[in-house]
Design a protein around this motif. Structure first.
Motif, PDB file in Angstrom:
ATOM      1  N   ARG A 118      -8.158  -1.373  -9.140  1.00 43.59           N
ATOM      2  CA  ARG A 118      -7.803  -1.160  -7.741  1.00 43.59           C
ATOM      3  C   ARG A 118      -6.610  -2.022  -7.341  1.00 43.59           C
ATOM      4  N   VAL A 119      -6.631  -3.295  -7.728  1.00 44.91           N
ATOM      5  CA  VAL A 119      -5.522  -4.190  -7.396  1.00 44.91           C
ATOM      6  C   VAL A 119      -4.239  -3.733  -8.084  1.00 44.91           C
ATOM      7  N   ALA A 120      -4.354  -3.334  -9.350  1.00 46.65           N
ATOM      8  CA  ALA A 120      -3.169  -2.890 -10.081  1.00 46.65           C
ATOM      9  C   ALA A 120      -2.582  -1.622  -9.456  1.00 46.65           C
ATOM     10  N   ALA A 121      -3.444  -0.681  -9.075  1.00 41.52           N
ATOM     11  CA  ALA A 121      -2.944   0.559  -8.468  1.00 41.52           C
ATOM     12  C   ALA A 121      -2.302   0.282  -7.113  1.00 41.52           C
ATOM     13  N   ARG A 122      -2.922  -0.580  -6.307  1.00 44.86           N
ATOM     14  CA  ARG A 122      -2.330  -0.923  -5.010  1.00 44.86           C
ATOM     15  C   ARG A 122      -0.996  -1.638  -5.196  1.00 44.86           C
ATOM     16  N   ALA A 123      -0.911  -2.518  -6.196  1.00 43.11           N
ATOM     17  CA  ALA A 123       0.356  -3.219  -6.454  1.00 43.11           C
ATOM     18  C   ALA A 123       1.446  -2.231  -6.866  1.00 43.11           C
ATOM     19  N   LEU A 124       1.082  -1.240  -7.675  1.00 43.73           N
ATOM     20  CA  LEU A 124       2.046  -0.227  -8.088  1.00 43.73           C
ATOM     21  C   LEU A 124       2.566   0.557  -6.887  1.00 43.73           C
ATOM     22  N   ILE A 125       1.681   0.857  -5.943  1.00 38.61           N
ATOM     23  CA  ILE A 125       2.080   1.582  -4.734  1.00 38.61           C
ATOM     24  C   ILE A 125       3.051   0.745  -3.907  1.00 38.61           C
ATOM     25  N   VAL A 126       2.758  -0.555  -3.762  1.00 37.32           N
ATOM     26  CA  VAL A 126       3.626  -1.434  -2.979  1.00 37.32           C
ATOM     27  C   VAL A 126       5.009  -1.538  -3.624  1.00 37.32           C
ATOM     28  N   VAL A 127       5.060  -1.689  -4.943  1.00 36.90           N
ATOM     29  CA  VAL A 127       6.339  -1.802  -5.636  1.00 36.90           C
ATOM     30  C   VAL A 127       7.154  -0.514  -5.479  1.00 36.90           C
ATOM     31  N   ALA A 128       6.491   0.636  -5.614  1.00 41.46           N
ATOM     32  CA  ALA A 128       7.207   1.911  -5.464  1.00 41.46           C
ATOM     33  C   ALA A 128       7.798   2.049  -4.074  1.00 41.46           C
ATOM     34  N   ARG A 129       7.085   1.552  -3.062  1.00 35.53           N
ATOM     35  CA  ARG A 129       7.579   1.668  -1.692  1.00 35.53           C
ATOM     36  C   ARG A 129       8.710   0.684  -1.421  1.00 35.53           C
ATOM     37  N   ALA A 130       8.701  -0.446  -2.100  1.00 34.54           N
ATOM     38  CA  ALA A 130       9.680  -1.492  -1.805  1.00 34.54           C
ATOM     39  C   ALA A 130      10.997  -1.286  -2.544  1.00 34.54           C
ATOM     40  N   VAL A 131      10.988  -0.582  -3.676  1.00 28.50           N
ATOM     41  CA  VAL A 131      12.227  -0.360  -4.428  1.00 28.50           C
ATOM     42  C   VAL A 131      13.013   0.762  -3.757  1.00 28.50           C
ATOM     43  N   PRO A 132      14.221   0.503  -3.269  1.00 28.02           N
ATOM     44  CA  PRO A 132      15.004   1.559  -2.603  1.00 28.02           C
ATOM     45  C   PRO A 132      15.260   2.734  -3.532  1.00 28.02           C
TER      46      PRO A 132
END
Length: 544
Positions: A118-132
Motif C-alpha cells: 500500500r505504501v509503495a503504491a501510494r508513493a508511486l502515485i505521488v511521484v507520478a503526479r509530481a513529475v511534470p
C-alpha cells in the motif's frame, strides 16, 4: 491530491463544518493564515494590479492587430491536426486508466496485499503526479523522437498520479458486504475484485477517466513545445516564427475542442452511468428491459470502443516501437543521472522561488475571483436556476482555455516575466476553482439553510451563516490543491517566457544538459511534495 478528489461528495456532508477549536485546528488555521500572508506578499511584490493591465493596453491593441484576421489552415490540414491531437489524448487517458487500476487496488485499504504494497503504491502515485509531463516528454523524445507515442506515454504516466489516487479512494469507499459474501462462499481474491468491487467503483472510474481526458487535451498544447505532434506542435511552430494569426487561430481551435469535449464527455458520462436511474445493489445481476435509455447507453459504449480503436491508429502507436525503445531505456535514463547544476545552482534556486511566488499570487487571484463566480454557479445560492446555468457555462468556457495560451497572450501584453505567468495562472485557476466551489456549496446540509430561512433571514444571511461555514474547509482544500497544481504549471509556463524555472528546464534540454534537467525536476518535486504534505495535514485537521 486532485480536483475530482476534492469535488467528490463525502459520506456525511452534514458534518463538514469548521473545525473545533482544538490545538491541532488552531495550528492548521495559523498555517492557512501564513499561506494567505505569503500569497498576499507575492501578489504585491509582483505588482499585479489594474495599473499593470492598463499599462499594457497599448500592447494588447497592437497584439490584436497582429492576430486579426485569424489565419486558419486548410480544412483538411486542420481536421488532420485535430484528429491526431484527440487520438493522442484518448490513448494517453486509456493508458493511464489501465495502469492505474491495479495500482489503485494495491494502494487501497482492504484490497492491498499488505502495508508495504500500500505504501509503495501510494508513493508511486505521488511521484507520478509530481513529475511534470514535460520532463517525461523530454525523456521519451530521446527514445522515440517526434510523434504521438511520446505524448501518449508522457501524458499517460503523469495522469497515473491523479487517476490512480482517485481510483484508490473509490475502492476504499466501496461497501464491503459484497466482497464478504463472495469470500464466505469460497470465492477467490480475483472473484472478490471482479464481482464485489468493480461493479461499485465502475461509475467513479468512468467519471475520473473522462475528467482526465479534458485535462489531457489542454496539456497537449504544452507538450507541443517539446515535440509532441498535433495542434500543440502546430501552435508552437507558429508562435516561434511570430505568426500570431496562425498561432491564435489554432489556439482558438484548441479552446473549441476543450469546450466540446467537456460537454460531450459530460453527456457520455451521464448516459454510460445511467444518471437518474434507480440504483441497484452492487453485485445484482438483474437484466433491465431494452428501453430507449438502455439502447442509447449501449450505443455510447460502442461509440467509445470505436473511438479507442481509431485513436490507436491515429496516434501511430505500435507495439514494435515500444519493443525497439525498450533496448534504449537504460542508456537514455543514464543521460539524466547524476544530477548536475551546470554552475547555475544559485540561479536555479532563485527561479524556483520565482515559480513559487507566481503560484502563490495566481492562487490568491484565482481564489478571490472564483468565490463569487462559484457561488453564483451553485444551484442553492444563485437567485435563479438560469443564473446558475449561465455561470456554470462561464466556468466551462474559462476552463477550456489552456494556461499556456493565456501565458502567451499576457507575455505579449505585459512583457516577459513573472507577471504574465501569474495573470495566466490566476485566470486559469478561476475555471477549476469556481467549479469546485460551486460543487462544495451545493453539497452542504440544506437543513441549516432552511432553518435560517424559516426565521426570516435574507439570502445573504443564509449564505454567510449556514452555507459558507459548512463549505469553508472544502474551499481551503480546493485552494491548496490549486496551489499544488499552479506550482507545476508555473514551471511549464517558463517555456514561453512567463517567468520561473521552466526556461532553464527547456534550455537545458535543448543544449543536452540532461543532468541540469534532473536537478530542476528534483527542485520542483521537493516544492510540490511540501505543498502536498501540507495539504494532506490541513485536510485531515480541518475536516474533523
Amino acid at each position: 491530491m486532485t480536483a475530482v478528489d476534492f469535488a467528490r461528495p463525502r459520506t456525511a456532508p452534514a458534518r463538514r463544518t469548521l473545525a473545533r477549536p482544538t490545538p491541532g485546528g488552531a495550528a492548521a488555521w495559523l498555517a492557512v493564515l501564513a499561506l494567505l500572508a505569503a500569497a498576499t506578499w507575492a501578489f504585491v511584490d509582483l505588482r499585479l494590479n489594474v495599473a499593470t493591465i492598463v499599462d499594457g493596453a497599448g500592447n494588447a491593441v497592437d497584439f490584436a492587430s497582429r492576430t486579426l484576421p485569424l489565419d486558419f489552415p486548410p480544412v483538411g490540414e486542420l481536421l488532420a491536426l485535430c484528429g491526431q491531437t484527440l487520438a493522442i489524448v484518448v490513448c494517453a487517458t486509456l493508458f493511464a486508466s489501465l495502469v492505474s487500476a491495479p495500482i489503485a487496488v494495491l494502494a487501497a485499504r482492504g484490497t492491498a496485499l499488505g502495508a508495504t504494497s500500500r505504501v509503495a503504491a501510494r508513493a508511486l502515485i505521488v511521484v507520478a503526479r509530481a513529475v511534470p509531463d514535460v520532463v517525461l516528454a523530454i525523456v521519451f523524445f530521446r527514445m522515440f523522437g517526434f510523434g504521438g507515442l511520446t505524448g501518449v506515454l508522457a501524458m499517460g504516466l503523469h495522469s497515473v498520479g491523479m487517476v490512480g489516487k482517485l481510483y484508490a479512494d473509490a475502492v476504499e469507499q466501496v461497501d464491503p458486504g459484497p466482497r464478504t459474501a463472495i469470500r464466505a462462499a469460497g470465492g477467490s481474491r480475483l472473484q472478490e475484485l471482479v464481482s464485489g468491487v468493480l461493479p461499485q467503483v465502475l461509475p467513479s472510474f468512468v467519471a475520473t477517466s473522462l475528467h482526465r481526458l479534458d485535462i489531457n487535451l489542454r496539456v497537449s498544447v504544452v507538450l507541443g513545445f517539446v515535440g509532441v505532434g498535433g495542434l500543440g506542435q502546430a501552435v508552437a511552430d507558429a508562435l516561434r516564427t511570430l505568426d500570431y494569426r496562425r498561432g491564435i487561430a489554432l489556439a482558438s481551435v484548441v479552446f473549441a475542442l476543450c469546450v466540446v469535449v467537456e460537454v460531450v464527455s459530460g453527456a457520455i458520462r451521464r448516459a454510460l452511468l445511467g444518471a437518474g436511474a434507480p440504483r441497484r445493489s452492487a453485485g445484482a445481476r438483474i437484466s433491465p428491459p431494452w428501453t430507449v435509455a438502455r439502447l442509447r447507453r449501449t450505443g455510447y459504449w460502442l461509440l467509445t470502443g470505436a473511438v479507442v480503436v481509431v485513436s490507436f491508429w491515429g496516434a501511430d502507436v505500435s507495439v514494435g516501437q515500444l519493443v525497439r525503445a525498450a533496448r534504449d531505456t537504460g542508456p537514455t535514463l543514464a543521460l539524466f543521472w547524476p544530477p548536475e547544476t551546470g554552475g547555475i545552482l544559485p540561479e536555479l534556486l532563485g527561479e524556483l522561488l520565482v515559480t513559487v511566488r507566481i503560484a502563490l499570487a495566481a492562487t490568491l487571484l484565482g481564489a478571490v475571483l472564483s468565490l463569487p463566480l462559484g457561488a453564483l454557479a451553485a444551484a442553492n445560492v444563485a437567485p435563479r436556476p438560469a443564473v446558475a446555468r449561465f455561470f456554470r457555462g462561464v466556468l466551462v468556457a474559462v476552463r477550456g482555455v489552456p494556461e499556456l495560451v493565456l501565458a502567451i497572450v499576457f507575455v505579449v501584453i505585459t512583457g516577459l516575466g513573472a507577471v504574465a505567468g501569474a495573470l495566466a495562472l490566476g485566470v486559469g485557476s478561476v475555471g477549476l476553482l469556481g467549479k469546485l466551489v460551486a460543487d462544495s456549496l451545493e453539497e452542504v446540509d440544506r437543513g441549516r439553510e432552511q432553518a435560517l430561512r424559516a426565521t426570516g433571514a435574507s439570502r445573504l444571511q443564509v449564505f454567510c451563516a449556514a452555507t459558507l461555514p459548512q463549505a469553508a474547509p472544502a474551499f481551503v482544500a480546493h485552494v491548496l490543491y490549486q496551489l499544488d497544481t499552479n506550482i507545476r504549471s508555473a514551471t511549464l509556463l517558463g517555456l514561453v517566457g512567463a517567468g520561473g524555472i521552466g526556461y532553464y528546464l527547456l534550455n537545458a534540454s535543448r543544449v543536452l544538459e540532461f543532468g541540469v534537467v534532473t536537478t530542476v525536476l528534483l527542485l520542483t518535486f521537493a516544492a510540490v511534495l511540501l505543498v502536498e504534505l501540507l495539504a494532506l495535514w490541513l485536510r485531515h485537521v480541518l475536516a474533523r
